[in-house]
Write a protein that holds these residues in place. Structure first.
Motif, PDB file in Angstrom:
ATOM      1  N   ASP A 124      38.906  35.636  35.013  1.00 19.31           N
ATOM      2  CA  ASP A 124      41.025  35.209  36.020  1.00 19.31           C
ATOM      3  C   ASP A 124      41.872  34.848  34.366  1.00 19.31           C
ATOM      4  O   ASP A 124      40.682  33.579  33.644  1.00 19.31           O
ATOM      5  CB  ASP A 124      40.313  34.274  36.769  1.00 19.31           C
ATOM      6  N   ASP A 145      47.597  38.756  38.037  1.00 18.48           N
ATOM      7  CA  ASP A 145      46.701  38.236  38.992  1.00 18.48           C
ATOM      8  C   ASP A 145      46.516  39.894  40.078  1.00 18.48           C
ATOM      9  O   ASP A 145      46.814  40.397  40.147  1.00 18.48           O
ATOM     10  CB  ASP A 145      47.588  37.637  40.124  1.00 18.48           C
ATOM     11  N   ARG A 147      46.459  39.529  42.659  1.00 15.42           N
ATOM     12  CA  ARG A 147      47.274  40.436  43.689  1.00 15.42           C
ATOM     13  C   ARG A 147      48.574  40.937  43.738  1.00 15.42           C
ATOM     14  O   ARG A 147      48.415  42.055  44.269  1.00 15.42           O
ATOM     15  CB  ARG A 147      47.943  38.974  44.690  1.00 15.42           C
ATOM     16  N   ARG A 171      34.386  36.916  42.090  1.00 14.15           N
ATOM     17  CA  ARG A 171      35.817  37.630  42.401  1.00 14.15           C
ATOM     18  C   ARG A 171      35.357  37.837  43.288  1.00 14.15           C
ATOM     19  O   ARG A 171      37.135  38.952  43.912  1.00 14.15           O
ATOM     20  CB  ARG A 171      35.862  37.992  41.621  1.00 14.15           C
ATOM     21  N   ASP A 174      38.460  35.692  45.743  1.00  8.03           N
ATOM     22  CA  ASP A 174      40.312  36.210  45.060  1.00  8.03           C
ATOM     23  C   ASP A 174      39.926  38.115  45.569  1.00  8.03           C
ATOM     24  O   ASP A 174      41.847  37.922  45.985  1.00  8.03           O
ATOM     25  CB  ASP A 174      39.403  36.685  43.876  1.00  8.03           C
ATOM     26  N   ALA A 178      43.052  38.660  48.122  1.00  6.21           N
ATOM     27  CA  ALA A 178      44.376  39.454  47.590  1.00  6.21           C
ATOM     28  C   ALA A 178      45.006  40.370  49.190  1.00  6.21           C
ATOM     29  O   ALA A 178      46.271  40.899  48.851  1.00  6.21           O
ATOM     30  CB  ALA A 178      43.708  40.434  46.464  1.00  6.21           C
TER      31      ALA A 178
END
Length: 253
Positions: A124, A145, A147, A171, A174, A178
């Motif tokens: 990150d 990011d 996303r 991750r 994450d 996304a």
């Protein structure tokens, strides 16, 4: 081709590919080869790689599946130049763009692809300490990011097209966060170094417009035995076939 003084020429797939890479900073290793092996591409299809670096993943994929139309996007000038040179060196046609994926070139915005592949930064950007090597920091942390990576993949995929990515296991949450309602039929494959080790990486495949139930496959274990005991390579046969012969991943859906 003449090598730069600060690069090396490295063999991949048992010498089927040779890639010029910087001597220091970010250097492709096993992960892009595993990524390429997980892509369910067939001859005649189109592939976009986001963050293509020096081209390891897309060129390994092309070595396994001939007749693909390859496009790459890479934000770092030097790596994009090396990717172009590596494609030419290995006589593989590829269209490489130097661009930030958040500002996609017009030529790419007008296309749709059967596959988008990516090996986005593992850490990150809001956490940890930056690397002193700027190119390595961009590759491993970046400032984009997750996303944005997944959003751009979804925008560029045609209906029922596949996104395939590799990421650090920590991750995974994450990555899944996304994935919006454009992406479905998600398959996650954990990758562990050895039996009884926690997974360190995950392969994630999703399909634009997919509606199949989420799947978590059995883990893929890279090495034989529970510990490294001898100074020799100990990849499992199916993993050695991927790394040395360009084989596809067996049975990951």
């Amino acid at each position: 081709m003449t090598l730069a003084s600060d690069t090396t020429l490295d063999d991949f797939l048992g010498g089927r590919l040779t890639l010029e890479q910087p001597s220091t900073g970010y250097r492709a290793g096993v992960d892009p080869v595993l990524l390429a092996a997980a892509v369910p591409a067939t001859a005649g299809q189109s592939v976009l790689e986001l963050g293509c670096g020096t081209g390891a993943a897309m060129l390994c994929l092309a070595a396994r599946v001939p007749g693909l139309t390859l496009t790459g996007v890479e934000v770092q000038d030097r790596y994009a130049d090396l990717c172009r040179a590596n494609a030419a060196r290995n006589e593989i046609a590829a269209d490489i763009h130097t661009a930030d994926l958040r500002a996609m070139p017009t030529e790419i915005r007008g296309q749709s692809f059967d596959h988008v592949i990516m090996n986005p930064p593992y850490f990150d950007p809001a956490t940890g300490n930056p690397s002193a090597a700027r190119d390595k920091d961009t590759a491993f942390r970046g400032d984009t990011d997750l996303r944005d990576w997944v959003d751009q993949a979804a925008r560029r995929l045609r209906h029922k097209g596949h996104l395939t990515l590799i990421q650090k296991a920590h991750r995974l949450a994450d990555v899944l966060a996304a994935m919006d309602d454009r992406m479905g039929s998600i398959v996650v494959t954990p990758i562990a170094g050895r039996t009884r080790y926690d997974a360190d990486r995950v392969l994630v495949r999703a399909r634009k417009g997919g509606r199949a139930a989420f799947r978590l496959t059995a883990p893929v274990v890279l090495h034989t035995g529970s510990a490294h005991t001898k100074d020799r390579e100990d990849y499992r046969p199916e993993i050695a076939a991927i790394l040395r012969n360009g084989a596809a991943f067996p049975n990951i859906g």
